[in-house]
Structures are given as C-alpha cells and as structure tokens.
Motif scaffolding. Sequence first.
Motif, PDB file in Angstrom:
ATOM      1  N   LEU A 509       0.836  -1.200   0.000  1.00  0.00           N
ATOM      2  CA  LEU A 509       0.000   0.000   0.000  1.00  0.00           C
ATOM      3  C   LEU A 509       0.873   1.254   0.000  1.00  0.00           C
ATOM      4  CD1 LEU A 509      -2.672  -1.077   2.649  1.00  0.00           C
ATOM      5  CD2 LEU A 509      -2.694  -1.454   0.182  1.00  0.00           C
ATOM      6  N   ARG A 510       0.228   2.402  -0.042  1.00  0.00           N
ATOM      7  CA  ARG A 510       0.921   3.694   0.000  1.00  0.00           C
ATOM      8  C   ARG A 510       0.174   4.608   0.968  1.00  0.00           C
ATOM      9  NH1 ARG A 510       4.098   1.062  -2.255  1.00  0.00           N
ATOM     10  NH2 ARG A 510       5.151   1.389  -4.255  1.00  0.00           N
ATOM     11  N   GLU A 511       0.877   5.648   1.427  1.00  0.00           N
ATOM     12  CA  GLU A 511       0.256   6.691   2.241  1.00  0.00           C
ATOM     13  C   GLU A 511       0.360   8.011   1.486  1.00  0.00           C
ATOM     14  OE1 GLU A 511       2.456   6.750   5.858  1.00  0.00           O
ATOM     15  OE2 GLU A 511       1.847   4.740   6.487  1.00  0.00           O
ATOM     16  N   TYR A 584       3.761   2.427   5.495  1.00  0.00           N
ATOM     17  CA  TYR A 584       3.841   2.276   4.041  1.00  0.00           C
ATOM     18  C   TYR A 584       4.464   3.530   3.430  1.00  0.00           C
ATOM     19  CZ  TYR A 584       0.655  -1.642   4.718  1.00  0.00           C
ATOM     20  OH  TYR A 584       0.097  -2.819   5.129  1.00  0.00           O
ATOM     21  N   PRO A 585       5.113   3.420   2.276  1.00  0.00           N
ATOM     22  CA  PRO A 585       5.754   4.590   1.656  1.00  0.00           C
ATOM     23  C   PRO A 585       4.756   5.734   1.420  1.00  0.00           C
ATOM     24  CG  PRO A 585       6.469   2.569   0.590  1.00  0.00           C
ATOM     25  CD  PRO A 585       5.367   2.189   1.518  1.00  0.00           C
ATOM     26  N   LEU A 586       5.230   6.951   1.644  1.00  0.00           N
ATOM     27  CA  LEU A 586       4.412   8.148   1.462  1.00  0.00           C
ATOM     28  C   LEU A 586       4.655   8.689   0.059  1.00  0.00           C
ATOM     29  CD1 LEU A 586       2.575  10.220   3.038  1.00  0.00           C
ATOM     30  CD2 LEU A 586       4.685  11.464   3.551  1.00  0.00           C
ATOM     31  N   PRO A 626      -4.523   9.349   4.515  1.00  0.00           N
ATOM     32  CA  PRO A 626      -5.229   8.177   3.979  1.00  0.00           C
ATOM     33  C   PRO A 626      -4.260   7.169   3.361  1.00  0.00           C
ATOM     34  CG  PRO A 626      -5.476  10.038   2.491  1.00  0.00           C
ATOM     35  CD  PRO A 626      -4.771  10.563   3.713  1.00  0.00           C
ATOM     36  N   LEU A 627      -4.690   5.906   3.362  1.00  0.00           N
ATOM     37  CA  LEU A 627      -3.924   4.850   2.690  1.00  0.00           C
ATOM     38  C   LEU A 627      -4.392   4.723   1.249  1.00  0.00           C
ATOM     39  CD1 LEU A 627      -3.792   1.973   5.349  1.00  0.00           C
ATOM     40  CD2 LEU A 627      -1.998   3.587   4.742  1.00  0.00           C
ATOM     41  N   LEU A 628      -3.458   4.415   0.382  1.00  0.00           N
ATOM     42  CA  LEU A 628      -3.758   4.170  -1.036  1.00  0.00           C
ATOM     43  C   LEU A 628      -3.508   2.700  -1.346  1.00  0.00           C
ATOM     44  CD1 LEU A 628      -1.914   7.240  -2.620  1.00  0.00           C
ATOM     45  CD2 LEU A 628      -4.324   7.092  -1.964  1.00  0.00           C
ATOM     46  N   GLU A 629      -4.381   2.107  -2.131  1.00  0.00           N
ATOM     47  CA  GLU A 629      -4.216   0.707  -2.516  1.00  0.00           C
ATOM     48  C   GLU A 629      -3.945   0.605  -4.012  1.00  0.00           C
ATOM     49  OE1 GLU A 629      -7.714  -1.683  -2.132  1.00  0.00           O
ATOM     50  OE2 GLU A 629      -9.058  -0.065  -2.736  1.00  0.00           O
ATOM     51  N   TYR A 703      -2.712   3.847  -8.103  1.00  0.00           N
ATOM     52  CA  TYR A 703      -3.100   3.779  -6.696  1.00  0.00           C
ATOM     53  C   TYR A 703      -4.363   4.615  -6.481  1.00  0.00           C
ATOM     54  CZ  TYR A 703       0.976   1.316  -4.914  1.00  0.00           C
ATOM     55  OH  TYR A 703       1.909   0.361  -4.631  1.00  0.00           O
ATOM     56  N   GLU A 704      -5.248   4.105  -5.623  1.00  0.00           N
ATOM     57  CA  GLU A 704      -6.482   4.813  -5.286  1.00  0.00           C
ATOM     58  C   GLU A 704      -6.688   4.762  -3.772  1.00  0.00           C
ATOM     59  OE1 GLU A 704      -9.784   3.192  -7.364  1.00  0.00           O
ATOM     60  OE2 GLU A 704      -9.165   3.961  -9.325  1.00  0.00           O
ATOM     61  N   PRO A 705      -7.442   5.728  -3.219  1.00  0.00           N
ATOM     62  CA  PRO A 705      -7.685   5.721  -1.762  1.00  0.00           C
ATOM     63  C   PRO A 705      -8.368   4.430  -1.313  1.00  0.00           C
ATOM     64  CG  PRO A 705      -8.307   7.837  -2.712  1.00  0.00           C
ATOM     65  CD  PRO A 705      -8.004   6.940  -3.868  1.00  0.00           C
TER      66      PRO A 705
END
Length: 721
Positions: A509-511, A584-586, A626-629, A703-705
Amino acid sequence: MADKGGHPGGPGRAPEAGRPDKVRNVALVGHSGAGKTTLVEALLAATGTVQRRGRVEDGSTVSDFDEVEVRQQRSVNLALAPLTYGGIKVNLIDTPGYADFVGDLRAGLRAADAALFVISAVDGIDGLTRLLWEECAAVGMPRAVVITKIDQQRGDFDDVVMTCQDVFGEGVLPCYFPVGSGDGLKGLIGLLTQRCLDYSSGERVECDPDPAFLEQIAEQRGALIEGIIQESEDETLMDRYLAGEEIPVKSLIEDLETAVARGSFYPVLATSVPHGDHPGPVIGVLELLEVITQAFPCPLEHGIPPVTAVSGGPPKDVTCDPEGPLVAEVVKTTSDPYVGRISMVRVFSGTLRPDSTVHVSGHGLEDRGHEDHDVDERVGALSSPLGKTQRVISVCRAGDVCAVAKLSRAETGDTLSDPATPLLMAPWTMPDPLLPVAIHARSKADEDKLSQALGRLVAEDPTLRLENNSETRQLVLWCMGEAHADVLIERLRTRYGVEVERADLRVPLRETFGGTARGLGRHVKQSGGHGQYGICHIEVEPLPSGAGFEFVDKIVGGVVPRQFIPSVEKGVRQQMARGVAAGYPLVDIKVTLYDGKAHSVDSSDMAFQAAGALALKDAASKAPVPLLEPVDEVSVLVGDDYVGPVMSDLTSRRGRVNGSESIPGGRTLIKAEVPQLEIVRYAIDLRSLSQGTGTFSREFLRYEPLPSHLSEKVAAESRAD
C-alpha cells in the motif's frame, strides 16, 4: 488394422531408434482422472516393456513415481515412457491433467509430434480439455482421441463421440466401436478392416462381425473413409470411392497418416483397462499401438520451431536430420540432491553424444528469475528414462527424446547446440503464474538452505516466479494454483530438507496527505562536547495521484545554510520511504521548506536529515493520512455461459467493469479495474466460477484511496506487526 506387433528385446532394455522415421513422440493429454497413466501402463505391459501393469492406487506406476504423485494418486510431473512396437520406437509422454501443472503439459506438447487426447467414457470432456484442444489447433499439432473406461456401467462411447464432434469439429471420426457395454463388453469392430476383434476369451481373436452390426459398420465406415480421403494427396481417390470402387485398406491406412499429420482429421479409438472393481480383459490397447505406429506422424512430418543465431537475425534452415547441426531443447529439468540435475531433452536436429561439449542458451524468462545465459557445458551420460529408471544409451539422434546428466546450468526451455555455431530455438508460450503465496523459513537452519533450494525449483519450473518483495519484506512464490503451491512446498521439505511456513500476503500500500499541514522538526542535542543542532519548518501539501514528490526551497536570509537544505530533503525522503502512519511509503506530496535555525558549530548534515524526518512526522500528526491501494487492470476471458457470474463476482470485489468484447469460439473478454487486495486468490476463484475454463491477466494501473473501514483495519494490523 493389421497386427504389426512385436516386443523389444526384453524388459529393462532401452529401445533406440536408428532413424527419425522410426520414432513416434506422443503426448497423452486429458483431464485428471481420465486414465492417462493407467493407459501408459497397459501400453508398456502389452509390448513387454514392463512385466506387470502398475496401479495408480498402489503407487506402482512407471510414470507417477514422485513422492507427491504416489501420495496424491495423480500426475503432477511430465514423465517419459518409451516402448517399441512393430519396429517403431514410441516415446509416450504422460502429462499432468490438472490445470495447475499446465507448464509440464505444454512442455510435453513441445517434445511431441502428436497429441493423444485421453477422454473418459464416464466423465466426458471438461473445460481444460477444450482449452488444450484449441491450443493444439493454434500450433497445428496433430491429434487423435482415445476414449477410456468403455467397460464401466456409466460409460457411453457413442455419447462421448458425439460430444467430441460437437466440441472439436467434424474431423473427429471413430476407427473402431465397442461391441457390448459395461460388464457385457466383448471387444471392438474395426471400421477399415470390417472385422470384429473379440476379447471375451482374454485374448484377441479376429472374426466376422455379427450381422446385426453390418448396417452400423457401413454407415460409420463410409463417413470414416470420406474423412480420410478428403486429406489424400491422390485427388482421384474420392471420385473412385464415390463411383463404388473398393479402396484397399493399405491405401486407406497410408492416407490416414497423411490426414492425421495435417492436423485436420482426428481418429477416435476405444480402450478398456481393467482395474480395481472392474476386472476383465485389456481391450483396444493393441489397436491403439497399431494406430500410433502406422498412422501417427513421425518427426520428419512435424515442423521444427523457428531457430536463429543466439545474437538474432533471420531464421536458420534446420531440418530433422541426424547429420545436421545440433539443435536440441531442454523440455524438463529435475534436480536430485544425490544425482544432481537431470535434463529431459528433445533432439530436433543433429545427434547428441555423451561426453561431448554443447552450448547452452537460455533467454526470455528474466521476469521469472531466469537470467539470460550462454555457456558451454560438457554432456554427461545419456539415458532413456522409463519413469525413474535411467537406462544408458549410446547416442540420441534427431527426432528422439533422452535424459542428459550433469548439465549444471541448463534450465527448462534452454537450447543445446554446437559451441562452434550457437543457436537459439524460439521458446514455447508459458502461462503467467497468478497466485501469490508468501512463505518464510521455519528456522535459521532452513533459512540458510532456502535460497539454493528455491533456485533449483525455479530452474525446473518456468511457471514458477520468485519475488523477494523489498516493500513488504516477504518472499513470494507466484504459482499456477493451490495444488502447484502445495507441491512446491512439499518438494522443499522432502527433496531439499527445507521447512517453510505460509504467511498472509501483504499488498504494498501507499500513504499520502489528505490535506495541507505544517510541521516542525527540531533535532537539538547537547552532551558536553560537539552537539547536534538542526531546526526546520516545512509545509506539506497533497499532489494529484501519480505526481510523485516535489521539494521547494523558500529559505530566505540564510536561516538554514545552503549546504544543509539538501540534507532536509534527504531526511524527508527517508521518512517518506518509512511511512508516517501505517509504515507504508508516502507518495504524491509537495514539501516546502520555509524556515529553520542552525548553529555555527553543532549543525551538520545528519542533524538536518533528522530534523527533516521529524518535521514530516509532525505535519502528518496534524493532517489526515489516507492509505492508497494498488489497482490492477484485469482482463478475464471466459465462455459466454459464465459472463454474468464473473461480472457479478468482479463487482463484489469492489471492481469496476469497463466493458466486454465477444471473442470467436463462444467466449467473452471482460475488462475491469480491481483492487489488488481483492484478487489475491482470484486464480483459484475464477477457476471455480468458470469450471476451469476461465483465464485472466493483470497489470498494475494506479493507486487509489482505500475505503476508510478497510484503512483502519489495515493500519491496525500494520501496527500489530
């Protein structure tokens, strides 16, 4: 057909072929449980290659010798079983019938010159068999059909033949049909010879057919002859036949070979091999041997895949000639902890000799852990495998298949050629492994051995992809399915003594920042000597998806010396890689450095790196993060009957269906965007939804929220780790 049988010199002796026209390479293809392995046993016993037929239930068959196969009572490996009949060497290639092991199946088709589709009279045709037929048609592979289990009560030969004709086309025509059914099965009637082959005494006895069958013989024989002579090179044959002339059986058999070799006519045979609760005579095996040796194409009649120089360029003119340049291909690699690496090799051109030097070329599978390689290696002993038994042979000529020892660098799919003129054969298509399975070593001792063991498994199996994910810090095996993963893990344990455990797969995931915020980074330490001093003020703003990272310097008056501004940026980047909320990476932020303080003595590069990291964490505490998937573009190919259920399933996975497209052959291609979190096990679920007929591919899109209810759950799990 006339009986041209004959046993080899004796059991245990390796058959050798002096010329390519004396070889038949036949891959047995069909769904799991159709009876391929049992049929191989019957063929070996009928030719005296083995003294006694083995049983799958007892784990005593020639081709299912792996520990996993014995325990699971099903084939998971490609196996070679050579025999001799009527002066012809037949290399039977027993392939797995389960979709997870399609890599070995395709390797078997590569080594073969014809495919024998084994279909149960009880179970009929499944989705995988349909797909394999289409696959063979795409490459022009000659095919024939053998219907097994015709002695069983629920077996219906005529019904399966009609199903084959509906699914495979009008070129599917029986050469024999059974006399009786179930326990009353007596034998077969040959349509070309118009003779009854009676097995009721336990031996084959040729006699006149019962007059009650004459009308059925005449009807089916006419269709068979017309199907054969349509492919004949003698254009007058059809006119002669329609004029009422009786065509000699010998001429029909010769034209039968031509028809099969062209890949547009598919003879159907019938067999019964008693086992378990179904005692009785073996029926149809001798007839099958006659068709294989007399009507199946030899290597001279089946084309060779394109061959080029290793450096590329136009295709080389290579033919199946024992005196030609050496071109061979590794179709299967196995590693034994005691014997070493053994390569099953199909020789397409030239002659392979023991103790000679060959050039090994492997290209095109870098994404699966196979590095491109070109290396000269010395060939060890050559052998003709009969299951796990290796029988030494003197040479392997063009058209034949053998096993080669001591090729330490050769992997499945590699080309062997003369070192003086290295060549490369076009690879066959391998499906993408789409089921990720995360594993870790059970102990430190297992961890020390794991890397080498996995390297050997990757060399053996091109359908396996090994990923060491630096983001999730997981070791991931990309497999064809659950059964494939189970076999790989079992091999690690039994063959290499490595114990591993599965883990829940982590999706990377991403932040990102959900709003603008300011942060203070203060790294000040005084310890009586040279201290550390760095203070910075930053403002963080979110950027559009995919924009990346932007750093802006708005320092005025030198409050942060010029040499330390890159240090602040470096510290911010390091903290972005570590994440600020769930680890998770920003991504997708703009950071503006607008103020700060420095000390003439204590400020340093490291101090301002630490200040930059602290400032980013401080800003994150003041804004939503928020996290991104990751979202994949998924293309699903299914039969028209399954379009509705597949679309509904994709929607239930938070997917967005973008459209569909009709594909010839009664199939539909569905395009959708689906979060990776929802398709971790889609390879298994799609197979269940489509009864084994569906396939899919996936490619990262963006990536999306992540929805808030899932985001909270994931963040909690991450903190628990």
